[in-house]
Design a protein around this motif. Structure first.
Motif, PDB file in Angstrom:
ATOM      1  N   THR A  93      40.239 -33.679 -11.098  1.00 44.32           N
ATOM      2  CA  THR A  93      39.283 -32.886  -9.885  1.00 44.32           C
ATOM      3  C   THR A  93      39.324 -31.527 -10.455  1.00 44.32           C
ATOM      4  OG1 THR A  93      41.555 -32.847  -9.068  1.00 44.32           O
ATOM      5  CG2 THR A  93      40.101 -34.531  -8.053  1.00 44.32           C
ATOM      6  N   GLY A  94      39.762 -31.286 -11.619  1.00 43.34           N
ATOM      7  CA  GLY A  94      39.675 -29.727 -11.927  1.00 43.34           C
ATOM      8  C   GLY A  94      40.703 -28.918 -11.893  1.00 43.34           C
ATOM      9  N   LYS A  95      41.852 -29.394 -12.032  1.00 44.72           N
ATOM     10  CA  LYS A  95      43.319 -28.531 -11.984  1.00 44.72           C
ATOM     11  C   LYS A  95      43.234 -27.651 -13.017  1.00 44.72           C
ATOM     12  CE  LYS A  95      46.082 -32.054 -11.580  1.00 44.72           C
ATOM     13  NZ  LYS A  95      44.761 -32.849 -11.629  1.00 44.72           N
ATOM     14  N   THR A  96      43.340 -28.084 -14.323  1.00 46.18           N
ATOM     15  CA  THR A  96      43.430 -27.328 -15.395  1.00 46.18           C
ATOM     16  C   THR A  96      42.243 -26.297 -15.774  1.00 46.18           C
ATOM     17  OG1 THR A  96      44.386 -29.282 -16.532  1.00 46.18           O
ATOM     18  CG2 THR A  96      43.535 -27.476 -18.121  1.00 46.18           C
ATOM     19  N   TYR A  97      41.074 -26.825 -15.268  1.00 46.80           N
ATOM     20  CA  TYR A  97      39.971 -25.730 -15.152  1.00 46.80           C
ATOM     21  C   TYR A  97      40.171 -24.818 -14.337  1.00 46.80           C
ATOM     22  CZ  TYR A  97      35.297 -23.824 -14.673  1.00 46.80           C
ATOM     23  OH  TYR A  97      34.192 -23.074 -14.546  1.00 46.80           O
TER      24      TYR A  97
END
Length: 611
Positions: A93-97
């Motif tokens: 879901t885009g945590k690292t992004y």
């Protein structure tokens, strides 16, 4: 102060669009609300709505999130508070992004690289302050703590607790960094050894919880004329994603990793529930390594931000709803942040004491000339501009090397002259001459050893001084001033947006209350219908927020129609709930008793018989 919670939704992926999944999330950025619609819901069922401190949709930029939400927290850390930023959500879901982003592209840089830039820019602009910045990087992989910067990656680290400083990791390596490039290098080294793997949900899925820890120590002269040290600690946390085994489609180590990830995230959820629930006397921090490390961040001495990351597609409905409920509970956590002033174990104080000791040794050896002492006296006596100090420092470094070279050269030349004079003196007996020459040779050897020791001492002194960052050294050009003004303007805009969002949320609540007060009904049936709709709406909200544990929420909605056999009972229930005060209702309930002879409920008389 309350834990700040923001929600962020990524765009639909190509795979989701190709599979024909529908969008179930709607975000109202102005009101800070997220609405989620059940794709399997019956017609007419209302979507569940959640309100947060801020909401960022798929079109939001990395800079918007940082400036509006994270920047004030980093400013607090630089003032001596502890701070934590963590991203929570399903895998992919885009945590690292959100936390890291794309380092090479300025517009796509995440929270961590932006924080690096922010910290060192602030230090360069500060005046009359000394800073020490150090970084550590660790991961929790399958409930084992690993130091990502250590040479031996197989070594498992232990959690310890200190009554004064709290929870810490024994033998965790820490690197002093002097600029953005150095701290980025530390981050990149650690990222190379972090555990990642491919699953059906995400090609580069994080298989561990990673924490990048920055400790900022600042020394400043207080109004009392004494040196005071503030220590701010910043935890930048990239959590592994929660995931379901049937969707993950992985084999080998992946299911085992997923079970450990879900176990620690479940422990995190239990801690948050216990903190929010006012009745809990025990908070289960010890259930996992993650919750132990984040103990101060959840209900303790820290300012904390949680970024809930969401997937918009219908196949992620259950996971997105779970994340929204988790984030909604976290909103109610209350932290007690305070400035960490003059702690006993500061590395900056140790460095300052060591520099003073080395300086005294060099002065004793005659290595620090008058120029240096005069420069340091000028610095103590006058609160001058940073540029004057800077010139003095440059002179000091050059002067130290020149003084050392001149002193040793002079001593060596003097000894050589004395040695030559002894050899030319014919009045001395040969034995006496030999003895004097040996003494001079020994003195030359001692001088050589002293030269080596002094060089090592000077190198150590310079290395220690270079680790300390002196504020106010880089403001020499107009560009920096313009950049500073631009950043201040961005902060003002972000603060204005936040205030507007809070005002709109407040106005919406007031409008609802006003509508309820002004509402009039033409008949009893119309009142029943309107209040039934309200009950359904309240139930939907309770179910959405996960608070529906009481009897009210467990009742199934009843459609009131004249032909319905339960209509009279439901009507009475609605009348009791809406028109009889709770204390009167309790009095009635207390008078009820069951007569087993007649097999029916009866009321006790208001006045006891015989009295």
């Amino acid at each position: 102060e309350a834990l700040r919670v923001v929600a962020r939704c990524r765009p639909m992926s190509r795979r989701e669009e190709a599979a024909g999944y529908e969008r179930v999330l709607e975000l109202d950025v102005k009101l800070g609300q997220v609405s989620i619609r059940n794709p399997r819901a019956a017609p007419g069922e209302l979507p569940k709505t959640f309100t947060f401190d801020a909401v960022y949709d798929a079109s939001s930029k990395q800079a918007d999130l940082y400036d509006e939400t994270v920047r004030p927290l980093i400013d607090s850390v630089l003032q001596g508070f502890n701070g934590t930023v963590f991203a929570y959500g399903q895998t992919g879901t885009g945590k690292t992004y959100t936390m890291q982003g794309a380092w090479a592209e300025p517009e796509k840089r995440g929270i961590i690289p932006s924080a690096f830039e922010h910290i060192f820019t602030h230090i360069s602009r500060s005046q009359n302050q000394q800073y020490l910045v150090r970084a550590s990087y660790l991961e929790i992989y399958q409930e084992e703590i690993r130091d990502l910067l250590a040479k031996d990656q197989s070594k498992k680290l232990e959690l310890k607790e200190n009554p004064e400083t709290g929870v810490y990791i024994k033998d965790l390596s820490s690197f002093v960094t002097k600029n953005v490039k150095e701290i980025e290098h530390v981050m990149n080294l650690g990222s190379q050894t972090r555990s990642v793997g491919s699953t059906n949900m995400n090609e580069h899925s994080s298989r561990s919880h990673a924490i990048f820890l920055i400790t900022i120590e600042c020394s400043e002269t207080g109004p009392d004329g004494e040196e005071h040290i503030r220590v701010g600690k910043l935890n930048l946390v990239d959590l592994a994603g929660s995931e379901r085994q049937n969707k993950m489609g992985a084999h080998g180590e992946r299911p085992k990793e997923a079970s450990k990830i879900n176990l620690s995230l479940s422990a995190l959820g239990n801690v948050i529930s216990a903190l929010v629930d006012g009745r809990s006397t025990h908070i289960p921090y010890r259930d996992s390594k993650l919750t132990r490390l984040l103990q101060d961040s959840l209900g303790g001495n820290a300012k904390t931000i949680m970024v809930a990351t969401l997937g918009p597609a219908s196949h992620s409905y259950d996971e997105s709803l779970s994340t929204l409920r988790f984030a909604n509970r976290a909103k109610n956590i209350k932290n007690k942040p305070r400035v960490n002033e003059d702690p006993k174990d500061t590395l900056l104080r140790e460095f300052q004491e060591e520099i003073v000791r080395l300086k005294a040794q060099l002065e004793k050896r005659g290595m620090l000339g008058k120029k240096r002492r005069r420069s340091s006296r000028r610095k103590k006596a006058v609160d001058g501009e940073g540029t004057v100090d800077n010139e003095g420092e440059d002179e000091n470094e050059d002067g130290l090397e020149k003084n050392m070279e001149n002193y040793l050269k002079e001593q060596k030349e003097r000894l050589e002259e004395e040695k030559a004079a002894i050899q030319d003196d014919h009045s001395l007996v040969s034995e006496e001459k030999q003895k004097l020459l040996q003494e001079k040779e020994k003195m030359i050897e001692d001088l050589r050893k002293e030269q080596e020791a002094t060089e090592l001492l000077a190198i150590k002194y310079k290395a220690m001084e270079s680790k300390l960052l002196i504020g106010g050294r880089t403001i020499v050009d107009h560009t920096n001033e313009q950049q500073k003004m631009l950043e201040l303007r961005r902060q003002e805009i972000a603060e204005q947006k936040r205030r507007e969002r809070e005002m709109q949320q407040e106005m919406l609540l007031r409008d609802e209350e006003t509508m309820e007060l002004r509402e009039t009904y033409t008949s009893l049936q119309q009142e029943v219908e309107i209040k039934t709709k309200k009950l359904k709406k309240v139930r939907a909200r309770q179910v959405g927020t996960g608070t529906g544990t009481g009897t009210t929420c467990s009742l199934s909605p009843v459609t009131l129609t004249p032909s319905s056999p339960t209509a009279p009972l439901s009507l009475r229930y609605l009348i009791i709930e809406n028109f009889i005060p709770p204390e009167e209702k309790n009095k009635i309930m207390n008078r009820l008793y069951f007569d087993s002879d007649e097999d029916q409920w009866k009321f006790q008389p208001l006045v006891p018989t015989g009295g």
